[in-house]
Scaffold this motif. Structure first.
Motif, PDB file in Angstrom:
ATOM      1  N   HIS A 176     -16.027 -10.101   5.637  1.00 44.72           N
ATOM      2  CA  HIS A 176     -15.117  -9.188   4.912  1.00 44.72           C
ATOM      3  C   HIS A 176     -13.685  -9.532   5.295  1.00 44.72           C
ATOM      4  O   HIS A 176     -13.234  -9.233   6.395  1.00 44.72           O
TER       5      HIS A 176
ATOM      6  N   HIS B 159      -9.411 -10.146   3.821  1.00 47.26           N
ATOM      7  CA  HIS B 159      -8.346 -10.119   2.812  1.00 47.26           C
ATOM      8  C   HIS B 159      -7.421 -11.305   3.050  1.00 47.26           C
ATOM      9  O   HIS B 159      -6.781 -11.394   4.096  1.00 47.26           O
TER      10      HIS B 159
ATOM     11  N   MET C 261     -12.116 -10.754  -0.201  1.00 45.83           N
ATOM     12  CA  MET C 261     -11.984  -9.531  -1.000  1.00 45.83           C
ATOM     13  C   MET C 261     -11.143  -9.793  -2.252  1.00 45.83           C
ATOM     14  O   MET C 261     -10.186 -10.575  -2.221  1.00 45.83           O
TER      15      MET C 261
ATOM     16  N   HIS D 154     -17.214  -2.377   6.537  1.00 47.10           N
ATOM     17  CA  HIS D 154     -16.391  -1.776   7.605  1.00 47.10           C
ATOM     18  C   HIS D 154     -16.788  -0.339   7.938  1.00 47.10           C
ATOM     19  O   HIS D 154     -16.017   0.588   7.753  1.00 47.10           O
TER      20      HIS D 154
ATOM     21  N   ASP E  12     -12.258  -7.439   8.181  1.00 49.46           N
ATOM     22  CA  ASP E  12     -11.352  -6.648   7.343  1.00 49.46           C
ATOM     23  C   ASP E  12      -9.897  -6.911   7.734  1.00 49.46           C
ATOM     24  O   ASP E  12      -9.058  -6.016   7.628  1.00 49.46           O
TER      25      ASP E  12
HETATM   26 ZN    ZN Z   1     -11.127  -4.593   3.402  1.00 49.69          ZN
END
Ligand code: ZN
Ligand code: NCD
Length: 344
Positions: free
Chosen positions: A13, A15, A39, A174, A247
């Protein structure tokens, strides 16, 4: 143990943003991780397979020479996504999941799903074809307390969803609460969860006690110490359905230190090292390879990396900031130390 060797880890996960920010942050991840689930919450979001192909090409173009990294692309589910987009996603071998943001839940989620009933046919197609659904697991109603939004999602949305689509492969992204860890542990084999390093390392006091620290503001928001401990137990335990997802979510310093600051913590600069700290503190370093390198590929049906990385116990100081295009990002632990280092 002063060094530990694990198969090259993956980030399930992440970004990566776009443009200058993509160029700035990608090397931190690509040095550590072999693959990452990227993402799709760009502006505008990555909605179609064609969007994902174009974004993937931009990521590969931004990759510094000599780094071997595979972006695993995702589609952003909207009220208007049609089942035939799922057919195209499965036919394209670079799309590995579809992300569901409840509309308004987090950064760039305005185009997200307003009512899960509207995407039922798409979810049915995903279940048929085995394409995983990646969930931002929070309800968004203004009347639900921000600290309760994940727990309310479990019974209010996720339970009925799993009931309607028993074959659907689902990653609850998450997770932040003991309730979510319990829910996943008692769920079907098709249900998994990712856990971030920051939710394993700090609780909400770190963000709010003795002053407000906007760089620790992320969504789902940090919870209580007992939740953090439950996440550590899940990550270091023997259930193969909990695996690594950083994340890491960079925002310019000015967008975080603001009257209405953005949600997201940047952790890619120490994306595997921070987890080594967690596993060491829990006396479970020998499980790090399972959590970071083996369980994710097993769930996504991909091979475990055939190369290894070595981490050594050697502390280093995290810079106060890293460049982010014309601006800068303040990393997790800025100015502090990280106890483990990746051997290059
Ligand atoms: Zn995220
Ligand atoms: C993420 C972002 O900035 O894109 N922010 C965050 O707090 N985690 C979005 C998300 O994953 O919720």
């Amino acid at each position: 143990m002063d060094t530990i060797k694990i198969p090259r880890p993956d980030d399930w996960h992440l970004h990566l943003r776009d443009g200058e920010a993509l160029k700035a942050v990608l090397p931190y991840t690509a040095r550590r991780f072999g693959r990452a689930i990227v993402m799709p919450n760009l502006k505008p979001p990555v909605v179609t397979v064609a969007d994902a192909a174009a974004y993937r090409a931009r990521i590969l173009a931004a990759l510094p020479d000599g780094l071997d990294f595979t972006p695993l692309m995702t589609l952003y589910l909207t009220d208007n996504t049609r089942p035939d987009e799922i057919d195209r996603a499965v036919a394209a071998d670079f799309v590995h999941g579809v992300k569901l943001y409840p509309a308004g839940a987090t950064t760039n989620s305005d185009s997200g799903v307003t009512d899960i009933g509207k995407v039922d046919a798409v979810l049915g197609r995903m279940a048929e074809l085995g394409l995983p659904l990646l969930l931002h697991g929070e309800v968004t109603h203004g009347d639900v307390d921000i600290f309760e939004r994940e727990a309310r999602f479990l019974d209010g949305v996720l339970s009925p969803l799993l009931g309607r689509h028993p074959g659907l492969r689902v990653v609850l992204e998450h997770i932040t609460t003991a309730a979510a860890a319990r829910f996943v542990a008692s769920g079907p084999p098709t249900l998994a969860a990712t856990i971030t390093a920051h939710h394993l390392l700090v609780n909400r006091n770190a963000m709010l006690a003795g002053g407000i620290r906007p760089h620790l503001y992320c969504l789902p928001i940090l919870k209580r110490e007992e939740d953090r401990q439950a996440l550590v137990s899940a990550a270091t335990g023997d259930d193969a359905r909990f695996f690594l997802g950083t994340d890491s979510a960079p925002h310019a310093i000015g967008a975080k230190e603001s009257a209405c600051g953005c949600a997201g913590c940047f952790t890619a600069h120490a994306g595997i090292e921070l987890y080594a700290e967690v596993f060491e503190a829990a006396g479970a370093l020998e499980r790090l390879g399972d959590f970071a390198s083996r369980r994710g590929p097993a769930f996504y049906g991909l091979p475990v990396a055939d190369t290894e990385v070595t981490l050594e116990r050697q502390s280093w100081t995290v810079p106060d900031r890293f460049p982010l295009g014309q601006t800068a990002v303040r990393p997790f632990r800025a100015g502090g130390t990280v106890a483990w280092r990746l051997r290059s």
